[in-house]
Design a protein around this motif. Sequence first.
Motif, mmCIF file in Angstrom:
data_model
loop_
_atom_site.group_PDB
_atom_site.id
_atom_site.type_symbol
_atom_site.label_atom_id
_atom_site.label_comp_id
_atom_site.label_asym_id
_atom_site.label_seq_id
_atom_site.Cartn_x
_atom_site.Cartn_y
_atom_site.Cartn_z
ATOM 1 N N VAL A 110 -8.986 4.413 5.593
ATOM 2 C CA VAL A 110 -7.858 5.382 5.122
ATOM 3 C C VAL A 110 -8.177 5.722 3.888
ATOM 4 O O VAL A 110 -8.566 4.851 3.064
ATOM 5 N N SER A 111 -8.394 6.975 3.458
ATOM 6 C CA SER A 111 -8.988 7.540 2.562
ATOM 7 C C SER A 111 -8.383 8.721 1.885
ATOM 8 O O SER A 111 -7.364 9.388 2.655
ATOM 9 N N CYS A 112 -8.698 9.344 0.797
ATOM 10 C CA CYS A 112 -7.825 10.245 0.250
ATOM 11 C C CYS A 112 -8.999 11.339 -0.497
ATOM 12 O O CYS A 112 -10.011 11.009 -0.998
ATOM 13 N N PHE A 113 -8.695 12.674 -0.624
ATOM 14 C CA PHE A 113 -9.210 13.541 -1.451
ATOM 15 C C PHE A 113 -8.067 14.672 -1.987
ATOM 16 O O PHE A 113 -7.028 14.596 -1.252
ATOM 17 N N VAL A 114 -8.662 15.440 -3.070
ATOM 18 C CA VAL A 114 -7.583 15.910 -3.719
ATOM 19 C C VAL A 114 -7.708 17.527 -3.635
ATOM 20 O O VAL A 114 -8.893 18.104 -3.709
ATOM 21 N N ALA A 115 -6.666 18.221 -3.061
ATOM 22 C CA ALA A 115 -6.943 19.695 -2.588
ATOM 23 C C ALA A 115 -6.055 20.254 -3.974
ATOM 24 O O ALA A 115 -5.325 19.603 -4.766
ATOM 25 N N LEU A 116 -6.304 21.460 -4.232
ATOM 26 C CA LEU A 116 -5.971 22.080 -5.236
ATOM 27 C C LEU A 116 -5.350 23.529 -4.972
ATOM 28 O O LEU A 116 -5.612 24.224 -4.123
ATOM 29 N N ALA A 117 -4.193 23.819 -5.480
ATOM 30 C CA ALA A 117 -3.354 25.096 -5.355
ATOM 31 C C ALA A 117 -3.047 25.679 -6.455
ATOM 32 O O ALA A 117 -2.841 24.926 -7.563
ATOM 33 N N TYR A 153 0.753 -1.038 -0.039
ATOM 34 C CA TYR A 153 -0.025 0.050 0.000
ATOM 35 C C TYR A 153 0.714 1.223 -0.048
ATOM 36 O O TYR A 153 2.008 1.289 0.439
ATOM 37 N N GLU A 154 0.250 2.333 -0.747
ATOM 38 C CA GLU A 154 1.045 3.584 -0.738
ATOM 39 C C GLU A 154 1.060 4.260 0.508
ATOM 40 O O GLU A 154 1.988 4.915 0.962
ATOM 41 N N VAL A 155 0.087 4.003 1.393
ATOM 42 C CA VAL A 155 0.048 4.586 2.561
ATOM 43 C C VAL A 155 -0.853 3.615 3.522
ATOM 44 O O VAL A 155 -1.634 2.982 3.239
ATOM 45 N N GLU A 156 -0.075 3.401 4.679
ATOM 46 C CA GLU A 156 -0.689 2.262 5.674
ATOM 47 C C GLU A 156 -1.399 2.962 6.704
ATOM 48 O O GLU A 156 -1.096 4.143 7.175
ATOM 49 N N ALA A 157 -2.416 2.530 7.350
ATOM 50 C CA ALA A 157 -3.154 2.924 8.584
ATOM 51 C C ALA A 157 -2.130 2.912 9.619
ATOM 52 O O ALA A 157 -1.199 2.184 9.912
ATOM 53 N N VAL A 158 -2.290 3.810 10.688
ATOM 54 C CA VAL A 158 -1.341 3.996 11.526
ATOM 55 C C VAL A 158 -2.278 3.675 13.036
ATOM 56 O O VAL A 158 -3.551 3.475 12.935
ATOM 57 N N LEU A 172 0.964 15.374 11.785
ATOM 58 C CA LEU A 172 0.367 14.520 10.813
ATOM 59 C C LEU A 172 0.476 13.134 11.537
ATOM 60 O O LEU A 172 1.417 12.762 11.922
ATOM 61 N N GLY A 173 -0.867 12.359 11.336
ATOM 62 C CA GLY A 173 -0.785 11.133 11.751
ATOM 63 C C GLY A 173 -1.441 10.819 13.328
ATOM 64 O O GLY A 173 -1.467 10.178 13.978
ATOM 65 N N GLN A 174 -1.052 12.218 13.945
ATOM 66 C CA GLN A 174 -1.952 12.217 15.442
ATOM 67 C C GLN A 174 -3.365 12.559 15.581
ATOM 68 O O GLN A 174 -3.929 13.545 14.691
ATOM 69 N N PRO A 175 -4.236 11.652 15.851
ATOM 70 C CA PRO A 175 -5.801 11.694 16.013
ATOM 71 C C PRO A 175 -5.944 12.920 16.717
ATOM 72 O O PRO A 175 -5.720 13.142 17.853
ATOM 73 N N ALA A 176 -7.395 13.464 16.362
ATOM 74 C CA ALA A 176 -8.310 14.294 17.093
ATOM 75 C C ALA A 176 -9.218 13.205 17.523
ATOM 76 O O ALA A 176 -9.899 12.527 16.543
ATOM 77 N N TRP A 177 -9.845 13.394 18.627
ATOM 78 C CA TRP A 177 -10.708 12.769 19.187
ATOM 79 C C TRP A 177 -12.205 13.469 19.268
ATOM 80 O O TRP A 177 -12.122 14.570 19.884
ATOM 81 N N LEU A 178 -13.263 13.305 18.365
ATOM 82 C CA LEU A 178 -14.341 14.010 18.266
ATOM 83 C C LEU A 178 -15.498 13.555 18.490
ATOM 84 O O LEU A 178 -15.782 12.175 18.331
ATOM 85 N N ASN A 179 -16.767 14.270 18.932
ATOM 86 C CA ASN A 179 -18.067 13.766 19.007
ATOM 87 C C ASN A 179 -18.539 13.865 17.619
ATOM 88 O O ASN A 179 -18.494 14.860 17.001
ATOM 89 N N GLN A 180 -19.145 12.591 17.079
ATOM 90 C CA GLN A 180 -19.897 12.806 15.871
ATOM 91 C C GLN A 180 -21.524 12.465 16.007
ATOM 92 O O GLN A 180 -21.672 11.357 16.617
ATOM 93 N N THR A 181 -22.580 13.098 15.332
ATOM 94 C CA THR A 181 -23.887 12.834 15.038
ATOM 95 C C THR A 181 -24.086 12.820 13.615
ATOM 96 O O THR A 181 -23.929 13.835 12.920
ATOM 97 N N GLU A 182 -24.656 11.429 13.260
ATOM 98 C CA GLU A 182 -24.875 11.617 11.732
ATOM 99 C C GLU A 182 -26.328 10.778 11.757
ATOM 100 O O GLU A 182 -26.660 10.001 12.657
ATOM 101 N N THR A 183 -26.916 11.218 10.600
ATOM 102 C CA THR A 183 -28.246 10.576 10.365
ATOM 103 C C THR A 183 -27.912 9.475 9.212
ATOM 104 O O THR A 183 -27.377 9.474 8.254
ATOM 105 N N TYR A 184 -28.633 8.273 9.453
ATOM 106 C CA TYR A 184 -28.365 7.063 8.502
ATOM 107 C C TYR A 184 -29.581 6.392 8.374
ATOM 108 O O TYR A 184 -30.470 5.985 9.248
#
Length: 236
Positions: free
Chosen positions: A194-201, A57-62, A79-91
């Motif tokens: 592990v996922s990815c999105f594309v930023a633009l500059a 894999y090009e990037v592994e989970a930590v 980078l790689g250090q987690p933030a722990w957050l509360n999440q509320t989602e509708t499924y």
Amino acid sequence: MRLQSLAVPATTLAIAMVLTGCSGGAGGSGGEVKERKGSDAAAPTQATETGPLEVDYEVEAVDFGAPGAVTGPGTALALGQPAWLNQTETYGEEEVSGGVGVAVLQVSELDASLFDQFSNASEFEGYTPYAVITQHQWLYDTPEGYDPATVDLFPLDAAGADTEYLTSGFSLNSPGDSCGLLLPEYDEEARVLVSCFVALAKDGAVVTSAEYNGESYQSFIASSDNPYFPSPVVWK
């Protein structure tokens, strides 16, 4: 509000890799070479089963480690250090709340040939794409039949200013996974993605980090009671 999008890809590309175990003989059992008659017959050899092939894999989970307290507004993380957050989602019709760990693992420049897959590739003249690779770890179960919802993150340049990001053809406000990288599949047992999105500059800017500001890609006006918008969590 610091939410921007640029263009809609004409198509979404996906890379799938199928890995199977190798086995000798029919029915998956080890095959056997029978001994030949005669004094010079070779000793029988037994085929050995092998497990799944390793994937580079090009990037592994930590390892996020044990969940901590909720990460407060204005926290700066590596980078790689987690933030722990509360999440509320509708499924569907069910609203679910729980904890989630999220981190930016890597920000790296991609080749501009990435734009060639889009019918409007000419609109990206002067833009440089960057892969923003993230990891989530959910602390709760999602309802059956639903994938867990990721936390929305926004890319930043070296000066801390917002940059644009590539949007998906399925949602005009959300970034699509068009990085073209080989990343691990979602680990259902550990609830790790592990996922990815594309930023633009453009105009000489360089994407170096990303932030959690408590808002979603669909937001137009920041919530007045959101403490993270004026003081986001930033990975860099």
